[in-house]
Design a protein around this motif. Structure first.
Motif, PDB file in Angstrom:
ATOM      1  N   ARG A  64     -24.978 -35.628  33.964  1.00 23.94           N
ATOM      2  CA  ARG A  64     -25.129 -34.395  34.824  1.00 23.94           C
ATOM      3  C   ARG A  64     -26.542 -34.119  35.111  1.00 23.94           C
ATOM      4  N   ASP A 112     -18.863 -26.942  19.950  1.00 30.34           N
ATOM      5  CA  ASP A 112     -19.270 -26.328  19.177  1.00 30.34           C
ATOM      6  C   ASP A 112     -20.494 -26.661  17.778  1.00 30.34           C
ATOM      7  N   MET A 113     -19.339 -28.162  17.417  1.00 29.32           N
ATOM      8  CA  MET A 113     -19.860 -28.904  16.235  1.00 29.32           C
ATOM      9  C   MET A 113     -21.335 -29.483  16.307  1.00 29.32           C
ATOM     10  N   TYR A 114     -22.144 -29.119  18.216  1.00 29.48           N
ATOM     11  CA  TYR A 114     -23.515 -29.692  18.177  1.00 29.48           C
ATOM     12  C   TYR A 114     -24.558 -28.166  18.575  1.00 29.48           C
ATOM     13  N   THR A 164     -22.658 -23.545  33.186  1.00 27.74           N
ATOM     14  CA  THR A 164     -23.227 -24.893  33.052  1.00 27.74           C
ATOM     15  C   THR A 164     -23.422 -25.874  34.274  1.00 27.74           C
ATOM     16  N   GLU A 190     -21.897 -38.431  16.241  1.00 28.44           N
ATOM     17  CA  GLU A 190     -21.120 -38.820  17.337  1.00 28.44           C
ATOM     18  C   GLU A 190     -21.504 -39.700  18.758  1.00 28.44           C
ATOM     19  N   ARG A 197     -13.929 -20.641  26.518  1.00 25.96           N
ATOM     20  CA  ARG A 197     -14.330 -21.631  25.571  1.00 25.96           C
ATOM     21  C   ARG A 197     -13.868 -22.757  26.661  1.00 25.96           C
ATOM     22  N   VAL A 241     -21.425 -40.935  12.867  1.00 26.56           N
ATOM     23  CA  VAL A 241     -20.086 -39.796  13.139  1.00 26.56           C
ATOM     24  C   VAL A 241     -20.968 -38.591  13.601  1.00 26.56           C
ATOM     25  N   GLY A 282     -15.265 -23.281  28.932  1.00 23.45           N
ATOM     26  CA  GLY A 282     -16.570 -23.569  30.180  1.00 23.45           C
ATOM     27  C   GLY A 282     -16.517 -22.540  31.515  1.00 23.45           C
ATOM     28  N   SER A 319     -21.342 -21.178  15.712  1.00 24.26           N
ATOM     29  CA  SER A 319     -21.741 -21.238  16.866  1.00 24.26           C
ATOM     30  C   SER A 319     -22.582 -19.920  17.363  1.00 24.26           C
ATOM     31  N   PHE A 376     -13.588 -26.242  18.725  1.00 22.22           N
ATOM     32  CA  PHE A 376     -12.974 -24.677  18.792  1.00 22.22           C
ATOM     33  C   PHE A 376     -11.714 -24.714  19.177  1.00 22.22           C
ATOM     34  N   LEU A 396     -16.802 -36.979  15.481  1.00 24.53           N
ATOM     35  CA  LEU A 396     -16.940 -35.697  14.317  1.00 24.53           C
ATOM     36  C   LEU A 396     -15.805 -34.506  14.313  1.00 24.53           C
ATOM     37  N   VAL A 397     -16.062 -34.018  13.817  1.00 27.65           N
ATOM     38  CA  VAL A 397     -14.600 -32.230  13.056  1.00 27.65           C
ATOM     39  C   VAL A 397     -14.917 -31.972  14.472  1.00 27.65           C
ATOM     40  N   HIS A 432     -20.588 -26.331  26.832  1.00 24.99           N
ATOM     41  CA  HIS A 432     -20.118 -27.046  27.370  1.00 24.99           C
ATOM     42  C   HIS A 432     -18.824 -27.643  26.729  1.00 24.99           C
ATOM     43  N   GLN A 467     -27.299 -36.843  20.350  1.00 21.96           N
ATOM     44  CA  GLN A 467     -26.236 -36.621  19.253  1.00 21.96           C
ATOM     45  C   GLN A 467     -25.696 -36.689  20.974  1.00 21.96           C
TER      46      GLN A 467
END
Lengths: 347, 347, 347, 347
Positions: free
Chosen positions: C174, D112-114, A301, C289, A108, C286, A110, D100, D300, D296-297, D109, C265
């Motif tokens: 990156r 997760d929220m993206y 990545t 982000e 998680r 938001v 990475g 996700s 994980f 944002l939120v 990366h 995003q």
């Protein structure tokens, strides 16, 4: 299918890989993928695996033998499990060397190579010196157009090891600083190119081999030294007090205790090669406030990033091809330092 | 004025500081400031200075002797040079231990202690075991209201050394991680408090002395170990695989080769104490991808930050006071480990 | 000496600088330095100064008039104060635009341009459109061998403004990412070169002027767009969802509300040009982000870094020379967009 | 099972959730998990969902209706798919709000929220206002011993939104700095606690409600302001020039254009609440070099970290319980601002 398997560890490396017919791998879980191997890189770590260097860590009982070696793999997707969505048969791909779970906290963050449940094909599980290779969806990166497996397979392990060290170094290196790269072989020549892409530092390539110094020149090292007995003084003079970062692709034979003496106050030494022992008085570390850090293979990545640089023509991998049936010759050439660039095994 | 001067280095530490009358310092440059000493901390480094440990680096000819010792100074501004604007006579101040130039690139990066032209009073130049002390404007921080020199002098060196290590550690430590602090003495008890302020990690304090473990408890260490022979295993078990960071305030007596074995994959070992030699196989560094770094005294802005934490009651320094005339007793107590907290010399 | 002075602010810019004979500056403090001007860059900010845009912030009473303009200065040290140690008469130097104190906390953090006691010559204090120019030791960087003042003067302000934005961007970029540079003029062409040196991103240069797009091509922009009405869609398509970073050297004329719509995003928009007003619904910020940040002139260490890149031939500044006696023609050409590259005034 | 479903969007919020019997969810893929709901938090976002604020982004056709709402879920594992290894039936868990994929680059990366393939249960897919809830293995975190679902459910979304903003702020905040937290409700009181755990800054809580200010006091805000008309001046005076960071949990009603005026040069404004529009002149952004960023939120790993702080008693969530059958009363109380702390729905 034809495959090259290891049947016993041998400290003296007299053993050869056995070329034999084995059943092709098949899909047994929803996230699995079978890759038709296009090419598989041959790595100095393969020599260490045969010697048994990794036995204590990875296979203490020797119970995982025999297995197919080969951990730098690229090819084309042949078959996919029921849950696989991001690749389909026919896609050209490169395989991150680790099969990681994607669930544990290390994944998680990475850092796939710290995965609590990781499997490393080619070391205790079947690898890519074969016609087909089993991995999982999480290990795969689709190749960019016009990129073919045989040109990139060694980037899967050698490449990202060099890239990761260079990227960590680049974060510390402003314009006007100096970065030593010691050992301009399969990893070092990649690290040089990556440093030039990732930051504005000046590079100092050091290698005892004239051929390696040629390679350093070809890839634009700003300064090139031959690693003679006064190399520490040379670096101090050239840099006005020591290098800001030293990346060491040797890590043995005494080099590991030369490197930290090249580092200036506040600087960093990354050790990538291994085999030796670092010995530093704590007062030297404190007064000079230097850092010494190991650097491992890159994560997923980082392989994505390296593949972009490669596809854009910014980072090239030197290699020599061998047929799978000639893999033992390739191993001999690698041992005898007769190989030009990385060896790539083509089934 | 009365001052305690060092006239010779002595490996066996039989020599005493000489209490004598010397001329008070005067202003000779526009950026200089004379401080009336309120208190000066006594530091283990002072013992090392007397022993000559720093002689090779700082005074190879011994030609700087005699000089007044004392590098952890706080007091009140007595007189200022013509260019000084930020303090005026009467201001209560603490003195960063280095007189830095503010011009060289190291100073411009904020790392005053790497200053190309730095002077370290108390080691080759006159320090603060005296009634008056000469420094420069760039070394001074005004004390917050209600803060008095005698309560804070040791923060000037011991304090910021602990703070800097804790701050570097805090950057690496998320909630749910573990940080070992080894050695809960004058620096360790500050580091514990700083860690608790700067990040959400869990601390593990290790010390063989019951008194030190009491101190660890007082300052809220989450776990406390007595440093017995199975301390490495204890840490691995407690942390589920090793500490994320280890801060070592001992750095000798074999502790330096216990510490790196406590670090988990991807973790960091900061060495602050010195005297020993670190010996690590490169393969251990690479497979575990650990970092080992020296940590020096903090810079000026770190002292500013520590003074804020102290003024807000978040970080306290334990200390015992001695009159300047009793400085040799203080030194004896420090050598004999009879001192409670840091020793503070009051002229 | 001859100098070009501003005697009144004029919104309509009908006023001209007055060429007159004034006394040469002399040393009045131990840290002061007189520089014989080799060249002084002419900047769009100079137009804004004449217009009075900065009046409210810097000279609300207009009481600082008249003064010599010119804030991008390079030349040779003519005379030094008694405390100056790092330069001597005859040294070729470039001048950071701010005279900073080196004492306040902002200076200690290396952000000279936030200095609590900063003076900005050329805006309320005498600048470099003259034969001699007064500054302080902390503002000076010695030029590398073979570098001459006339080739680098505009790096002192325009250059480091572009460099700082590019450096902040590079930290976020990156390999495989995209960075938009909007406005390929005096700053934009420097930013492009810096991005290519500092990271492995792909650049997208946007400018309505064919000449500027030529410049972008010359300096290796990976993609070039003409900023037509569908530029937002073009960027989204090219980048597969938006740019990771957008650097905006215009900041007005509606461009400022196009730029944030180009950001993907998690991405960043840096605004360097000014004059407009950004209007963003908070829900857009938001959900996506995104970050929007102003970027100011660079600090001293950033100028050091840029000078290294320049001395190594990695970053070039395009310029046109004008004699000091023709400064009003230079100003006219700048207003009329007839100038090729940055204007450089030579006394 | 019993569930509360949304059948239509309604700008005026006259619509009620419908309590009805629906089939319990079942496992249809190897990575799926059915959770027996212990508690589900009620969130201001739920009001916005009902109002249709998210319709354009998430359900433009309205074709996803009807669905069960509820996106802050905790409970016990009831059933697992064939590939699930990290949890088993009976385990107490909290659910990250996003399902996700773990394959796309955004997931790799750690953001997760993206996720390119993310599903957000409770908004277009069935959520947790029900007896059972379907999610995937990657969304689950096992609760620490002695932690029960009803005490933590709102941490799954409200909690990590506050935590993420506080963590981003903490990286910018040294001891001696100031951080404004504007809006001390369900998120703000969590952010305050997190700031105190994650860094050594001083907090300034601002809220117009006396009850909220009580909460701020309870959780140790260093300064508390009532948000009156001169709040900008108050902050500037208290902080000596502006806050280093402002976190805004309102983001509408004009607050969004007060917040950026509270930020000092070089500072940061994080906007978490939404509904308004930020309007800033570019010259203000550039001269002050401020940053404005949406937050944002959390992802994980941020939820993992917050759960550790909660389990250790460092961060508490205030809440009021409602039975599932009373969910429409809970919604009314939330709308009428009659709810004490977060509302938690218990089936």
């Amino acid at each position: 299918m034809q495959a090259a398997t290891l049947h016993q560890y041998d400290k003296d490396m007299n053993v050869q890989l056995k070329l034999e017919n084995v059943p092709s791998p098949t899909i047994n879980a929803p996230d699995e993928v079978v890759v038709r191997v296009g090419a598989a890189g041959l790595c100095r770590t393969d020599l260490h695996i045969i010697e048994g260097v990794w036995r204590d860590t990875m296979d203490p009982e020797g119970s995982l033998l025999p297995y197919i070696m080969g951990h730098e793999n690229a090819g084309w997707v042949e078959d996919v499990g029921s849950g696989v969505k991001s690749v389909k048969p026919g896609d050209a791909v490169i395989c991150h060397p680790l099969r990681s779970c994607g669930i544990c906290l290390n994944c998680r963050h990475g850092e796939d190579m710290y995965c609590d449940n990781g499997v490393f094909p080619g070391l205790g599980a079947n690898g890519g010196f074969a016609e087909y290779f089993l991995t999982t969806e999480r290990a795969l990166i689709k190749l960019n157009k016009n990129v073919v497996p045989v040109d990139v397979a060694p980037l899967a392990d050698a490449g990202i090891t060099a890239y990761r060290a260079a990227k960590r170094a680049a974060k510390l290196l402003r314009p006007g600083t100096y970065c030593v790269v010691l050992g301009i072989g399969g990893l070092g020549h990649i690290a040089l190119q990556c440093l030039h892409e990732l930051c504005g530092t000046r590079t100092i390539a050091i290698d005892r081999s004239p051929h390696a110094r040629e390679l350093a020149k070809k890839y634009g090292a700003h300064h090139i030294l031959d690693g003679g007995p006064d190399v520490i003084e040379q670096v101090h003079e050239l840099t006005g007090g020591g290098a800001h970062v030293v990346i060491d692709f040797v890590g043995e034979l005494g080099v590991e205790n030369i490197c930290w003496k090249m580092v200036r106050q506040g600087g960093q030494y990354f050790v990538v090669g291994y085999g030796g022992k670092i010995e530093i008085p704590t007062i030297h570390m404190v007064i000079n406030e230097i850092q010494v850090g190991g650097s491992l293979v890159g994560n997923f990545t980082e392989l994505v990033e390296l593949m972009e640089l490669n596809a854009e023509g910014r980072v090239h991998m030197q290699s020599s091809q061998y047929a799978l049936s000639n893999i033992n010759s390739a191993i001999s050439d690698l041992k005898a330092a007769k190989m030009v660039g990385r060896g790539v095994i083509v089934p």
